[in-house]
Scaffold this active site. Sequence first.
Site, short mmCIF file in Angstrom:
data_model
loop_
_atom_site.label_atom_id
_atom_site.label_comp_id
_atom_site.label_asym_id
_atom_site.label_seq_id
_atom_site.Cartn_x
_atom_site.Cartn_y
_atom_site.Cartn_z
N HIS A 116 34.62 36.14 11.02
CA HIS A 116 34.58 34.95 11.87
C HIS A 116 33.34 34.11 11.56
O HIS A 116 32.40 34.57 10.92
CB HIS A 116 34.57 35.33 13.36
CG HIS A 116 33.30 36.00 13.79
ND1 HIS A 116 32.98 37.29 13.43
CD2 HIS A 116 32.25 35.54 14.52
CE1 HIS A 116 31.80 37.61 13.92
NE2 HIS A 116 31.32 36.56 14.58
N ASP A 118 30.64 31.82 14.02
CA ASP A 118 30.33 31.84 15.45
C ASP A 118 30.83 30.60 16.20
O ASP A 118 30.52 29.46 15.84
CB ASP A 118 28.81 31.97 15.65
CG ASP A 118 28.30 33.34 15.22
OD1 ASP A 118 29.04 34.32 15.38
OD2 ASP A 118 27.16 33.41 14.70
N HIS A 265 30.98 36.09 8.93
CA HIS A 265 30.41 37.43 8.99
C HIS A 265 31.31 38.37 9.76
O HIS A 265 32.25 37.94 10.45
CB HIS A 265 28.99 37.42 9.57
CG HIS A 265 28.88 36.79 10.92
ND1 HIS A 265 28.92 35.43 11.13
CD2 HIS A 265 28.75 37.34 12.16
CE1 HIS A 265 28.80 35.16 12.41
NE2 HIS A 265 28.71 36.31 13.06
N ARG A 280 20.76 37.66 20.12
CA ARG A 280 21.03 36.54 19.21
C ARG A 280 20.66 35.23 19.88
O ARG A 280 20.96 35.03 21.05
CB ARG A 280 22.52 36.54 18.84
CG ARG A 280 22.84 35.70 17.63
CD ARG A 280 24.33 35.75 17.33
NE ARG A 280 25.04 34.71 18.05
CZ ARG A 280 26.37 34.62 18.14
NH1 ARG A 280 27.14 35.52 17.58
NH2 ARG A 280 26.93 33.63 18.80
C1 SIN Z 1 27.88 38.39 15.72
O1 SIN Z 1 26.99 37.58 15.95
O2 SIN Z 1 29.01 38.06 15.45
C2 SIN Z 1 27.51 39.86 15.75
C3 SIN Z 1 26.99 40.27 14.43
C4 SIN Z 1 26.48 41.67 14.46
O3 SIN Z 1 26.37 42.27 15.52
O4 SIN Z 1 26.17 42.18 13.39
#
Ligand code: SIN
Length: 292
Positions: A116, A118, A265, A280
Amino acid sequence: MAATLSRPEIAVERRTSYDTFDITTLTPHLGAEINGIDLAVPLTEDQISDVRAAWADWAVIVFRDQHLDREAHKAFASHFGELHVHPMSNRRGLDPAILVVETTADSPYTAGDGWHTDVTCDAHPPIGSALYITKTPESGGGDTLYADMYLAYELLSPTMQTFLEGLTAVHDGAIPYVGAYKSTPPEGGYPVNEHPVIAVHPDTGKKVLYVNSGFTSHIKGMRRWESKALLDALYNHIAATPKLHARIEWKPNTLALWDNRCTQHHAVWDYYPNSRYGERVSVVGDRPTGVR
Ligand code: SIN
């Protein structure tokens, strides 16, 4: 110095040396570790300029052995844009700019466990996300995979590139937040917005493939079966082409900043019943723009 990729269709040059730090690249085209910067102290103008340049070159930049409080985390992210508030924020009564990314043995899911970009359901999706991981699973694992959306576009045939350039896709927050995470939508529902299937990165001017299996519901102007077949083929291209990919092996106190405008990612949940914890902070910028 510059790194050059070997195949003609991906012959792109990126800097490998900067004035204020050294880097160690993760792959020849995506991802670099930045050595010799302490993000807990205010960065100099030269450092900020070099970090921006490295971010543009490598799209995913990694800083090891960082010791940050929330203010320092936010201060670093603020160099790249206005702080983003996630549609699922305020569930923990925390600062709305902080998104907790935590998985334990009791978690029904791990956030981001699928390819995906974000929050593309937003009209102005986060252009960058800075994830600071402070606890990694005792078992190992918990890596994050990244995929290069410049290269995903460049590896398509010219016929497919031209076809996709005129298309618009719908991105719907209910797909992950209700469908996968089973949350109760806010009043009025989660955001739904349209973005071009091929977007142009505002800083590099290069084209990217900009649909993702996390949020994209369909392509406008097509039969649902046509849209599904096309999106499935593009998602398969992203997931099944290893040369698009880079991988971060997290250690405690690692911060990674990725560019959502040109990468996707995938968090890997391979460590049950162990735990992983991070926070985050994301930043917003221009709305994605297409080719025409
Ligand atoms: C995300 O921000 O999608 C999570 C990424 C992660 O936990 O590695």
